[in-house]
Write an enzyme that holds these catalytic residues in place. Structure first.
Site, PDB file in Angstrom:
ATOM      1  N   GLY A  18      48.057  20.652 -23.566  1.00 20.46           N
ATOM      2  CA  GLY A  18      49.104  20.552 -22.595  1.00 20.46           C
ATOM      3  C   GLY A  18      50.306  20.303 -23.300  1.00 20.46           C
ATOM      4  O   GLY A  18      50.650  21.169 -24.388  1.00 20.46           O
ATOM      5  N   GLU A  19      50.987  19.471 -23.032  1.00 28.48           N
ATOM      6  CA  GLU A  19      52.229  18.977 -23.686  1.00 28.48           C
ATOM      7  C   GLU A  19      52.481  17.329 -24.206  1.00 28.48           C
ATOM      8  O   GLU A  19      52.163  16.542 -23.470  1.00 28.48           O
ATOM      9  CB  GLU A  19      53.451  18.934 -22.841  1.00 28.48           C
ATOM     10  CG  GLU A  19      54.434  20.320 -22.598  1.00 28.48           C
ATOM     11  CD  GLU A  19      54.422  20.935 -24.110  1.00 28.48           C
ATOM     12  OE1 GLU A  19      54.140  21.923 -24.516  1.00 28.48           O
ATOM     13  OE2 GLU A  19      55.093  19.993 -25.116  1.00 28.48           O
ATOM     14  N   SER A  20      52.199  17.256 -25.442  1.00 29.23           N
ATOM     15  CA  SER A  20      51.945  16.012 -25.976  1.00 29.23           C
ATOM     16  C   SER A  20      53.130  14.850 -25.373  1.00 29.23           C
ATOM     17  O   SER A  20      52.899  13.633 -25.018  1.00 29.23           O
ATOM     18  CB  SER A  20      51.885  15.844 -27.346  1.00 29.23           C
ATOM     19  OG  SER A  20      52.993  16.658 -27.983  1.00 29.23           O
ATOM     20  N   CYS A  50      44.467  19.637 -29.421  1.00 25.83           N
ATOM     21  CA  CYS A  50      45.568  20.126 -29.704  1.00 25.83           C
ATOM     22  C   CYS A  50      46.939  19.066 -28.991  1.00 25.83           C
ATOM     23  O   CYS A  50      47.264  18.463 -29.810  1.00 25.83           O
ATOM     24  CB  CYS A  50      45.837  21.549 -28.589  1.00 25.83           C
ATOM     25  SG  CYS A  50      47.080  22.578 -29.143  1.00 25.83           S
ATOM     26  N   ARG A  76      54.216  20.031 -34.833  1.00 29.19           N
ATOM     27  CA  ARG A  76      54.103  20.476 -33.693  1.00 29.19           C
ATOM     28  C   ARG A  76      54.489  22.233 -33.780  1.00 29.19           C
ATOM     29  O   ARG A  76      55.398  22.417 -34.716  1.00 29.19           O
ATOM     30  CB  ARG A  76      55.012  19.895 -32.547  1.00 29.19           C
ATOM     31  CG  ARG A  76      54.757  18.405 -32.164  1.00 29.19           C
ATOM     32  CD  ARG A  76      55.142  17.963 -31.065  1.00 29.19           C
ATOM     33  NE  ARG A  76      55.108  18.731 -30.040  1.00 29.19           N
ATOM     34  CZ  ARG A  76      56.164  18.690 -28.882  1.00 29.19           C
ATOM     35  NH1 ARG A  76      57.363  17.997 -29.011  1.00 29.19           N
ATOM     36  NH2 ARG A  76      55.970  19.510 -27.906  1.00 29.19           N
ATOM     37  N   ILE A 103      46.554  27.677 -29.629  1.00 28.02           N
ATOM     38  CA  ILE A 103      47.344  27.873 -28.639  1.00 28.02           C
ATOM     39  C   ILE A 103      48.626  27.131 -28.866  1.00 28.02           C
ATOM     40  O   ILE A 103      48.589  25.798 -28.739  1.00 28.02           O
ATOM     41  CB  ILE A 103      46.744  27.630 -27.218  1.00 28.02           C
ATOM     42  CG1 ILE A 103      45.545  28.495 -26.990  1.00 28.02           C
ATOM     43  CG2 ILE A 103      47.933  28.187 -26.101  1.00 28.02           C
ATOM     44  CD1 ILE A 103      45.074  28.187 -25.607  1.00 28.02           C
ATOM     45  N   ARG A 104      49.836  27.556 -29.369  1.00 31.15           N
ATOM     46  CA  ARG A 104      50.833  26.776 -29.851  1.00 31.15           C
ATOM     47  C   ARG A 104      50.415  25.419 -30.535  1.00 31.15           C
ATOM     48  O   ARG A 104      50.851  24.316 -30.185  1.00 31.15           O
ATOM     49  CB  ARG A 104      51.778  26.471 -28.647  1.00 31.15           C
ATOM     50  CG  ARG A 104      52.467  27.760 -28.069  1.00 31.15           C
ATOM     51  CD  ARG A 104      53.627  27.514 -27.211  1.00 31.15           C
ATOM     52  NE  ARG A 104      53.003  26.642 -25.999  1.00 31.15           N
ATOM     53  CZ  ARG A 104      53.259  25.330 -25.652  1.00 31.15           C
ATOM     54  NH1 ARG A 104      54.441  24.891 -26.333  1.00 31.15           N
ATOM     55  NH2 ARG A 104      52.940  24.655 -24.741  1.00 31.15           N
ATOM     56  N   HIS A 139      41.297  24.681 -29.523  1.00 38.11           N
ATOM     57  CA  HIS A 139      40.770  24.473 -28.122  1.00 38.11           C
ATOM     58  C   HIS A 139      39.145  25.136 -28.288  1.00 38.11           C
ATOM     59  O   HIS A 139      38.903  25.804 -27.579  1.00 38.11           O
ATOM     60  CB  HIS A 139      41.354  25.384 -27.338  1.00 38.11           C
ATOM     61  CG  HIS A 139      42.694  24.751 -26.666  1.00 38.11           C
ATOM     62  ND1 HIS A 139      42.987  24.028 -25.701  1.00 38.11           N
ATOM     63  CD2 HIS A 139      43.736  24.949 -27.303  1.00 38.11           C
ATOM     64  CE1 HIS A 139      44.292  23.284 -25.634  1.00 38.11           C
ATOM     65  NE2 HIS A 139      44.746  24.197 -26.552  1.00 38.11           N
ATOM     66  N   GLU A 141      37.039  23.948 -26.187  1.00 34.90           N
ATOM     67  CA  GLU A 141      36.363  23.898 -24.912  1.00 34.90           C
ATOM     68  C   GLU A 141      36.658  25.245 -24.216  1.00 34.90           C
ATOM     69  O   GLU A 141      35.852  25.712 -23.251  1.00 34.90           O
ATOM     70  CB  GLU A 141      37.012  22.822 -24.029  1.00 34.90           C
ATOM     71  CG  GLU A 141      38.635  23.187 -23.332  1.00 34.90           C
ATOM     72  CD  GLU A 141      39.723  22.977 -24.599  1.00 34.90           C
ATOM     73  OE1 GLU A 141      39.240  22.903 -25.697  1.00 34.90           O
ATOM     74  OE2 GLU A 141      40.712  23.329 -23.963  1.00 34.90           O
TER      75      GLU A 141
END
Ligand code: GLN
Length: 154
Positions: A18-20, A50, A76, A103-104, A139, A141
């Site tokens: 997500g966004e840390s 991530c 990041r 992913i990013r 990721h 999962e």
């Protein structure tokens, strides 16, 4: 919004992608930080995926300090923006090889004492373990079984 009391009784925790920066806001709630610290005393496993890995790391290169549960520095968005996201080959120390989706993704730029590297992609550590705290910069999962869930929570 997750509350501190929701942690009681959990056998383990996954901090997802997500966004840390957004996830860190939970910890600005004093009640959540206090409950988390007390839940952690029992040493149950914690897995950061991530953005979750960024959150649990010790330092972010050029950024605000995260929670510091695993002794790594992390950069990041180190492999570029969304367009540059994709699969890289993940080599586990036990010989397992999987294609992992990044992913990013962040890059672990330094590892400290007490840290075990469980898998690499190229030269970069991409699965690391510090006691009961596990970080994956990709990721697992979203794809074929990497066996990580059982390794961590089994
Ligand atoms: N780039 C995001 C961050 O810095 C992480 C992206 C992800 O979790 N897939 O928080």
């Amino acid at each position: 919004m997750v509350k501190g009391e929701d942690l009681e009784g959990l056998d383990g925790l996954i901090f997802p992608g997500g966004e840390s920066t957004v996830m860190k806001r939970f910890f600005a709630e004093r009640d959540f930080q206090r409950s988390f610290d007390s839940w952690r005393k029992t040493n149950r496993p914690v897995w950061g995926v991530c953005a979750g890995a960024i959150l649990l790391s010790k330092t972010i290169d050029g950024g605000e300090n995260p929670l510091g549960l695993a002794d790594v520095s992390i950069e990041r968005n180190a492999y570029g923006r969304h367009r540059e996201s994709g699969y890289r080959t993940v080599n586990f120390i036990d010989g397992t090889v999987v294609e992992g989706l990044f992913i990013r993704a962040p890059r672990i730029s330094a590892t400290g004492q007490g840290l075990s590297i469980i898998a690499h992609a190229g030269k970069d550590p991409v699965v690391v373990r510090h006691g009961s705290v596990w970080l994956t910069t990709w990721h697992p999962e979203l794809d074929e079984a990497s066996g990580l869930y059982d390794m961590i929570f089994g």
